[in-house]
Design an enzyme around this catalytic site. Structure first.
Site, PDB file in Angstrom:
ATOM      1  CE  LYS A 135      -7.430   1.039   4.284  1.00 36.18           C
ATOM      2  NZ  LYS A 135      -7.249   0.691   2.859  1.00 36.18           N
ATOM      3  CD  GLN A 195      -6.184   2.409  -0.154  1.00 38.75           C
ATOM      4  OE1 GLN A 195      -5.855   1.961   0.936  1.00 38.75           O
ATOM      5  NE2 GLN A 195      -7.445   2.444  -0.541  1.00 38.75           N
ATOM      6  CG  ASP A 228      -6.724  -5.035   1.103  1.00 41.81           C
ATOM      7  OD1 ASP A 228      -7.467  -4.731   2.066  1.00 41.81           O
ATOM      8  OD2 ASP A 228      -6.262  -4.200   0.303  1.00 41.81           O
TER       9      ASP A 228
END
Ligand code: NAP
Length: 283
Positions: free
Chosen positions: A51, A95, A118
């Protein structure tokens, strides 16, 4: 025998990056992404690295904060609070999975919905289902974007989503409704699963079981999207058996299908978050 057309996520991700580059050139500021990682889970380390690399290649400002496995929950929440208030940060991503001592709901709810790239905050989940503007989960966004790129019209279609997680299945069902599809969510308790799956004109599989879906389960001519990523020895296997290519009209590969789309949509969400925070939703 005709074989399914391969729907390349790598190709579509490149198209997304091309569009994003153009949008970024027109902006008077550089959007920024902050990724928080706890511990050294090898999959998480490699996803976070990917990412960050993509964000930098695109010209975003990107920074990773890595903390030890035993980092306390309160310290993490405090750190998120600081980033929420930081005007220089547009997107925050923690994460997953998190170590067991951390309550994931508390963490996801601590991230400002405006910076929640997200799309897991309950406010964004609500906006997704109610038809509003917000930040929505990257993998389902990637699935819909990939299908659109290859001209798969979802309107009125019978779409079966196998898997009902908060990360993939459920938000995908909401996006499919927004596309005027008719989604069915199937899962481990679904009765007569192969029959239900066989109804699908478009089938999306996100179960985390290598090669679970066999060709007998798939309606001839169906478009099949394989979200699964299963590490088996040295290999990465999808949830869909390769023999499905003999009956489907189109199929996404693993790797190179949904995976690259997820990362591309994270970059798109970071740009979107930056714009929404500065200008609000379009009228
Ligand atoms: P998850 O949270 O474990 O959810 C799995 C879902 O599959 C659950 O709804 C479960 O049903 C269902 N399921 C499991 N075994 C089943 C079976 N034998 N028959 C029918 N349904 C079954 O997984 P997830 O996070 O959604 O991820 C799913 C897969 O996608 C994994 O391989 C993951 O690595 C991959 N993934 C890939 C990306 C990407 O970017 N490519 C992103 C996210 C996830 P119940 O709810 O009844 O337990």
């Amino acid at each position: 025998m005709t074989r399914a057309r391969i729907l390349s996520g790598r190709e579509v991700a490149e198209a997304v990056y091309g569009e994003l580059r153009k949008r970024l050139q027109a902006l008077p500021f550089v959007p920024s992404l902050r990724v928080i990682r706890l511990g050294e889970n090898p999959a998480s380390v490699s996803y976070v690295r990917l990412k960050e690399r993509r964000a930098r290649e695109l010209g975003l400002r990107s920074q990773v904060e890595a903390y030890p496995e035993d980092y306390p929950e309160e310290a993490l929440l405090e750190r998120i609070g600081v980033l929420n208030r930081d005007e220089g940060v547009d997107g925050i991503l923690v994460q997953l999975p998190l170590p067991p001592h951390i309550r994931v709901e508390r963490v996801l709810e601590a991230i400002s919905p405006q910076k929640d790239v997200d799309g897991f905050h309950p406010v964004n989940v609500g906006r997704l289902w109610s038809g509003g503007e917000g930040l929505f989960p990257c993998t389902p966004l990637g699935v819909v974007r990939l299908l659109r790129h290859y001209g798969v019209d979802l309107r009125g279609k019978e779409v079966v989503v196998l898997g009902r997680s908060n990360i993939v299945g459920k938000p995908l069902a909401a996006l499919l409704l927004r596309e005027d599809a008719t989604p069915t969510l199937a899962h481990s308790k679904t009765a007569s699963l192969p029959e239900v799956v066989r109804r699908a004109e478009v089938l999306v599989v996100a179960v985390g079981r290598p090669h679970l879906v066999r060709k007998e389960w798939v309606r001839p001519g169906a478009v099949v999207v394989d979200v699964g990523v299963n590490r088996v020895g040295e290999r990465l296997l999808g949830d869909v058996h390769p023999e499905v290519a003999e009956v489907a009209s189109a199929l996404t590969p693993v790797p190179g299908g949904v995976g690259p789309m997820t990362v591309a949509m994270l970059m798109a969400n970071t740009v979107k978050a930056a714009l929404l925070r500065r200008h609000g939703p379009p009228r």
